[in-house]
Design a protein around this motif. Structure first.
Motif, PDB file in Angstrom:
ATOM      1  N   LEU A   1     -18.581  -1.254   9.612  1.00  0.00           N
ATOM      2  CA  LEU A   1     -17.432  -0.724   8.880  1.00  0.00           C
ATOM      3  C   LEU A   1     -16.454  -1.841   8.533  1.00  0.00           C
ATOM      4  CD1 LEU A   1     -15.906   1.601   7.667  1.00  0.00           C
ATOM      5  CD2 LEU A   1     -14.959   2.129   9.923  1.00  0.00           C
ATOM      6  N   PHE A   2     -16.220  -2.767   9.453  1.00  0.00           N
ATOM      7  CA  PHE A   2     -15.323  -3.887   9.179  1.00  0.00           C
ATOM      8  C   PHE A   2     -15.811  -4.678   7.966  1.00  0.00           C
ATOM      9  CE2 PHE A   2     -14.544  -8.475   9.723  1.00  0.00           C
ATOM     10  CZ  PHE A   2     -13.159  -8.493   9.665  1.00  0.00           C
ATOM     11  N   LEU A   3     -17.108  -4.964   7.923  1.00  0.00           N
ATOM     12  CA  LEU A   3     -17.658  -5.741   6.812  1.00  0.00           C
ATOM     13  C   LEU A   3     -17.598  -4.969   5.501  1.00  0.00           C
ATOM     14  CD1 LEU A   3     -20.693  -7.378   8.634  1.00  0.00           C
ATOM     15  CD2 LEU A   3     -18.731  -8.594   7.655  1.00  0.00           C
ATOM     16  N   LYS A   4     -17.737  -3.652   5.567  1.00  0.00           N
ATOM     17  CA  LYS A   4     -17.660  -2.851   4.349  1.00  0.00           C
ATOM     18  C   LYS A   4     -16.233  -2.801   3.805  1.00  0.00           C
ATOM     19  CE  LYS A   4     -21.702  -0.031   5.410  1.00  0.00           C
ATOM     20  NZ  LYS A   4     -22.208   1.287   5.818  1.00  0.00           N
ATOM     21  N   LEU A   5     -15.261  -2.937   4.680  1.00  0.00           N
ATOM     22  CA  LEU A   5     -13.869  -2.951   4.248  1.00  0.00           C
ATOM     23  C   LEU A   5     -13.385  -4.354   3.863  1.00  0.00           C
ATOM     24  CD1 LEU A   5     -12.258  -0.661   6.984  1.00  0.00           C
ATOM     25  CD2 LEU A   5     -13.056  -0.012   4.713  1.00  0.00           C
ATOM     26  N   ARG A   6     -14.074  -5.357   4.344  1.00  0.00           N
ATOM     27  CA  ARG A   6     -13.635  -6.748   4.162  1.00  0.00           C
ATOM     28  C   ARG A   6     -13.805  -7.201   2.719  1.00  0.00           C
ATOM     29  NH1 ARG A   6     -10.780 -10.552   4.482  1.00  0.00           N
ATOM     30  NH2 ARG A   6     -11.068 -12.406   5.782  1.00  0.00           N
ATOM     31  N   ASN A   7     -12.856  -8.034   2.290  1.00  0.00           N
ATOM     32  CA  ASN A   7     -12.877  -8.584   0.925  1.00  0.00           C
ATOM     33  C   ASN A   7     -13.038  -7.494  -0.133  1.00  0.00           C
ATOM     34  OD1 ASN A   7     -12.507 -11.234   1.752  1.00  0.00           O
ATOM     35  ND2 ASN A   7     -14.699 -11.653   1.878  1.00  0.00           N
ATOM     36  N   GLU A   8     -12.288  -6.420   0.070  1.00  0.00           N
ATOM     37  CA  GLU A   8     -12.263  -5.302  -0.872  1.00  0.00           C
ATOM     38  C   GLU A   8     -13.664  -4.746  -1.159  1.00  0.00           C
ATOM     39  OE1 GLU A   8     -10.117  -6.607  -4.300  1.00  0.00           O
ATOM     40  OE2 GLU A   8      -8.201  -6.696  -3.241  1.00  0.00           O
ATOM     41  N   GLY A   9     -14.477  -4.664  -0.116  1.00  0.00           N
ATOM     42  CA  GLY A   9     -15.800  -4.064  -0.260  1.00  0.00           C
ATOM     43  C   GLY A   9     -16.870  -4.996  -0.779  1.00  0.00           C
TER      44      GLY A   9
ATOM     45  N   VAL B   1       0.844  -1.189   0.000  1.00  0.00           N
ATOM     46  CA  VAL B   1       0.000   0.000   0.000  1.00  0.00           C
ATOM     47  C   VAL B   1       0.882   1.243   0.000  1.00  0.00           C
ATOM     48  CG1 VAL B   1      -1.633   1.344   1.342  1.00  0.00           C
ATOM     49  CG2 VAL B   1      -1.941  -1.113   1.076  1.00  0.00           C
ATOM     50  N   LYS B   2       0.610   2.121  -0.928  1.00  0.00           N
ATOM     51  CA  LYS B   2       1.354   3.376  -0.997  1.00  0.00           C
ATOM     52  C   LYS B   2       0.609   4.490  -0.274  1.00  0.00           C
ATOM     53  CE  LYS B   2       3.555   6.471  -4.322  1.00  0.00           C
ATOM     54  NZ  LYS B   2       3.795   6.724  -5.750  1.00  0.00           N
ATOM     55  N   ALA B   3      -0.711   4.486  -0.413  1.00  0.00           N
ATOM     56  CA  ALA B   3      -1.521   5.501   0.262  1.00  0.00           C
ATOM     57  C   ALA B   3      -2.825   4.858   0.698  1.00  0.00           C
ATOM     58  CB  ALA B   3      -1.794   6.666  -0.675  1.00  0.00           C
ATOM     59  N   VAL B   4      -3.247   5.134   1.912  1.00  0.00           N
ATOM     60  CA  VAL B   4      -4.460   4.533   2.454  1.00  0.00           C
ATOM     61  C   VAL B   4      -5.428   5.629   2.862  1.00  0.00           C
ATOM     62  CG1 VAL B   4      -5.414   3.093   4.277  1.00  0.00           C
ATOM     63  CG2 VAL B   4      -3.210   2.514   3.279  1.00  0.00           C
TER      64      VAL B   4
ATOM     65  N   THR C   1      -2.505  -0.646  10.214  1.00  0.00           N
ATOM     66  CA  THR C   1      -3.547  -1.453   9.584  1.00  0.00           C
ATOM     67  C   THR C   1      -3.197  -2.931   9.642  1.00  0.00           C
ATOM     68  OG1 THR C   1      -2.535  -1.292   7.382  1.00  0.00           O
ATOM     69  CG2 THR C   1      -4.157   0.396   7.986  1.00  0.00           C
ATOM     70  N   LEU C   2      -4.207  -3.756   9.379  1.00  0.00           N
ATOM     71  CA  LEU C   2      -4.028  -5.197   9.279  1.00  0.00           C
ATOM     72  C   LEU C   2      -4.162  -5.592   7.815  1.00  0.00           C
ATOM     73  CD1 LEU C   2      -6.296  -6.296  12.273  1.00  0.00           C
ATOM     74  CD2 LEU C   2      -3.792  -6.184  12.255  1.00  0.00           C
ATOM     75  N   ALA C   3      -3.209  -6.370   7.318  1.00  0.00           N
ATOM     76  CA  ALA C   3      -3.213  -6.775   5.917  1.00  0.00           C
ATOM     77  C   ALA C   3      -3.558  -8.252   5.808  1.00  0.00           C
ATOM     78  CB  ALA C   3      -1.851  -6.508   5.279  1.00  0.00           C
TER      79      ALA C   3
ATOM     80  N   LYS D   1      -8.269 -11.681  -2.456  1.00  0.00           N
ATOM     81  CA  LYS D   1      -8.493 -10.271  -2.194  1.00  0.00           C
ATOM     82  C   LYS D   1      -7.592  -9.782  -1.067  1.00  0.00           C
ATOM     83  CE  LYS D   1     -13.186 -10.368  -3.952  1.00  0.00           C
ATOM     84  NZ  LYS D   1     -14.629 -10.215  -3.692  1.00  0.00           N
ATOM     85  N   HIS D   2      -7.062  -8.588  -1.241  1.00  0.00           N
ATOM     86  CA  HIS D   2      -6.134  -8.009  -0.276  1.00  0.00           C
ATOM     87  C   HIS D   2      -6.805  -6.840   0.433  1.00  0.00           C
ATOM     88  CE1 HIS D   2      -3.641 -10.174  -3.152  1.00  0.00           C
ATOM     89  NE2 HIS D   2      -2.681 -10.193  -2.244  1.00  0.00           N
ATOM     90  N   ASP D   3      -6.955  -6.966   1.727  1.00  0.00           N
ATOM     91  CA  ASP D   3      -7.583  -5.927   2.536  1.00  0.00           C
ATOM     92  C   ASP D   3      -6.542  -5.224   3.389  1.00  0.00           C
ATOM     93  OD1 ASP D   3     -10.020  -6.765   1.546  1.00  0.00           O
ATOM     94  OD2 ASP D   3     -10.454  -8.047   3.269  1.00  0.00           O
ATOM     95  N   ARG D   4      -6.799  -3.952   3.672  1.00  0.00           N
ATOM     96  CA  ARG D   4      -6.036  -3.218   4.678  1.00  0.00           C
ATOM     97  C   ARG D   4      -7.068  -2.609   5.618  1.00  0.00           C
ATOM     98  NH1 ARG D   4      -0.595  -2.229   3.107  1.00  0.00           N
ATOM     99  NH2 ARG D   4      -0.327  -1.186   5.088  1.00  0.00           N
ATOM    100  N   ILE D   5      -7.145  -3.140   6.820  1.00  0.00           N
ATOM    101  CA  ILE D   5      -8.176  -2.743   7.774  1.00  0.00           C
ATOM    102  C   ILE D   5      -7.520  -2.058   8.977  1.00  0.00           C
ATOM    103  CG2 ILE D   5     -10.027  -3.587   9.273  1.00  0.00           C
ATOM    104  CD1 ILE D   5     -10.297  -5.964   7.353  1.00  0.00           C
ATOM    105  N   PRO D   6      -7.906  -0.824   9.297  1.00  0.00           N
ATOM    106  CA  PRO D   6      -7.338  -0.156  10.468  1.00  0.00           C
ATOM    107  C   PRO D   6      -7.557  -0.967  11.740  1.00  0.00           C
ATOM    108  CG  PRO D   6      -8.556   1.405   9.110  1.00  0.00           C
ATOM    109  CD  PRO D   6      -8.844   0.051   8.557  1.00  0.00           C
ATOM    110  N   VAL D   7      -6.546  -1.040  12.558  1.00  0.00           N
ATOM    111  CA  VAL D   7      -6.626  -1.832  13.791  1.00  0.00           C
ATOM    112  C   VAL D   7      -7.767  -1.359  14.672  1.00  0.00           C
ATOM    113  CG1 VAL D   7      -5.427  -2.397  15.946  1.00  0.00           C
ATOM    114  CG2 VAL D   7      -4.192  -2.500  13.775  1.00  0.00           C
ATOM    115  N   ASN D   8      -7.990  -0.031  14.732  1.00  0.00           N
ATOM    116  CA  ASN D   8      -9.021   0.483  15.641  1.00  0.00           C
ATOM    117  C   ASN D   8     -10.437   0.248  15.136  1.00  0.00           C
ATOM    118  OD1 ASN D   8      -9.113   2.380  13.613  1.00  0.00           O
ATOM    119  ND2 ASN D   8      -8.895   4.159  14.944  1.00  0.00           N
ATOM    120  N   VAL D   9     -10.598  -0.284  13.918  1.00  0.00           N
ATOM    121  CA  VAL D   9     -11.918  -0.727  13.460  1.00  0.00           C
ATOM    122  C   VAL D   9     -12.268  -2.065  14.105  1.00  0.00           C
ATOM    123  CG1 VAL D   9     -13.233  -1.510  11.437  1.00  0.00           C
ATOM    124  CG2 VAL D   9     -11.833   0.552  11.295  1.00  0.00           C
TER     125      VAL D   9
END
Length: 390
Positions: A326-334, A90-93, A285-287, A296-304
């Protein structure tokens, strides 16, 4: 664009080159049609995928809902002998939800959350006080009890994932939304997983680290697919996904090469649990699937996710992410945030009868009244939108 190219190669080009029969029209007409027709079809697909409130993203996709996790990525090569690096770095999140940036916290905060003590499921205060009953498949209850025991021993965080999380958060039972058991876990010592002076691992270091982690399940009598208790005979292939069964003493494939493969059952009706593992990244984040191709590659903020909260799964409790929607919306690239013919709501589906929708809402309200984490915050948006969006 792929469709456009294939359409031109398979239909337009042969006619332009004269290798296929065509009516007496100029080759230029067929060349233009071979380009314009598929492109118009592609525009139609994109246009019909949009819904009110979507924002066009020029970062990664042709369009992106405002709740999507927008990640600009670049490929990084992995050379023999060097530290293992993600297949995509990830270059920018940027996390955007409800039109506002979500505070992903600092790396220091993330480390503090990782190092905090996991939720104590032996404390049954909430469970004993709740007067409502919820249904769960007996096999899932067994998995929750066993995994709670193993992770208490390991001392790291885990929580329900994917469809099972949806079911538990809206109805108090994973089987409400899924027929298998998915859970998510953070590997131990994530700040320095393999050695104190580095955040990364070589292939050999990762293999040793993941073998030690999986041994916790093996020593508790669980079957880990393709696992071998002898480190010299184990190859993780840098995987971060594993399948488990409750009993390693039952043999399903006697001719398989490894003890973990011999005790594992494959079948149309899944009786195993999927474990998805995350690697902590220095940006907080968690990758997921960092070395896996085709996943699928996810990057999920730890505090989520942390600190985890209590969810209800029938007669027992299981850990859940801090912010479930929010976790589910970020999971599996949306994946769980995409519009479909059944609406775009994690709480209910458009095709359900009014009676079933009201039943799910009532179960969610019961979970909330007992103090459990749930999808309670989605009830009013779901009702207001006619059960289309939440």
């Amino acid at each position: 664009l792929k469709l456009q190219f294939l359409y031109f190669i398979g239909w337009g080009a042969p006619r332009v080159l004269g290798t296929a029969q065509m009516p007496p029209r100029t080759p230029l007409v067929y060349l233009l049609f071979g380009i314009i027709a598929p492109f118009s079809f592609w525009l139609l697909v994109v246009a019909t995928s949009l819904r009110p409130g979507d924002k066009v993203s020029t970062v990664q996709h042709a369009w992106a809902p405002i709740d999507m996790y927008v990640v600009k990525e670049k490929q990084v090569r992995q050379r023999e002998g060097e530290d293992v690096k993600p297949a995509k770095a990830v270059k920018a999140v940027q996390v955007v939800a409800k039109g506002k940036n979500v505070d992903v916290g600092t790396a220091k905060t993330a480390v503090e959350l990782l190092n905090a003590k996991p939720i104590d499921l032996d404390d049954t205060t909430l469970l004993d006080a709740c007067q409502h009953k919820f249904h769960e498949a007996p096999l899932n209850v067994k998995y929750v009890k066993k995994l709670s025991q193993v992770f208490a021993k390991i001392g790291t965080h885990w929580w329900l994932d994917e469809g099972g999380l949806i079911g538990a958060a809206r109805a108090g039972g994973m089987t409400n939304a899924d027929d298998d058991f998915d859970f998510f876990a953070i590997l131990p010592n994530q700040v320095h997983p393999c050695r104190e002076d580095s955040h990364t691992c070589t292939k050999e270091e990762f293999n040793k680290m993941i073998h030690g982690f999986l041994m916790n399940f093996w020593e508790e009598g669980m079957c880990v697919n393709n696992f071998h208790p002898d480190l010299d005979k184990f190859d993780s292939q840098s995987k971060l996904m594993y399948s488990l069964m409750l009993d390693q003493n039952t043999i399903y494939q006697p001719n398989a090469k490894t003890p973990g493969a011999r005790c594992f059952e494959h079948g149309k009706t899944p009786r195993f649990a999927h474990m998805h593992l995350a690697m902590y990244q220095p940006d907080g984040t968690l990758a997921t699937n960092v070395w896996a191709k085709g996943h699928k590659h996810d990057r999920i903020p730890v505090n989520v996710v942390l600190p985890t909260t209590r969810c209800r799964t029938g007669p027992v409790e299981a850990p859940c992410p801090q912010d479930i929607p929010l976790f589910l919306k970020l999971r599996n690239e949306g994946e769980y945030n995409k519009s479909s013919s059944q609406g775009n709501c994690l709480l209910v589906r458009r095709k359900w009868s009014s009676e079933k929708k009201q039943q799910i809402i009532k179960l969610t309200e019961n979970l909330h009244s007992c103090g459990y984490n749930s999808m309670y915050s989605l009830i009013q948006p779901a009702i207001s939108s006619g059960y289309n969006y939440c």
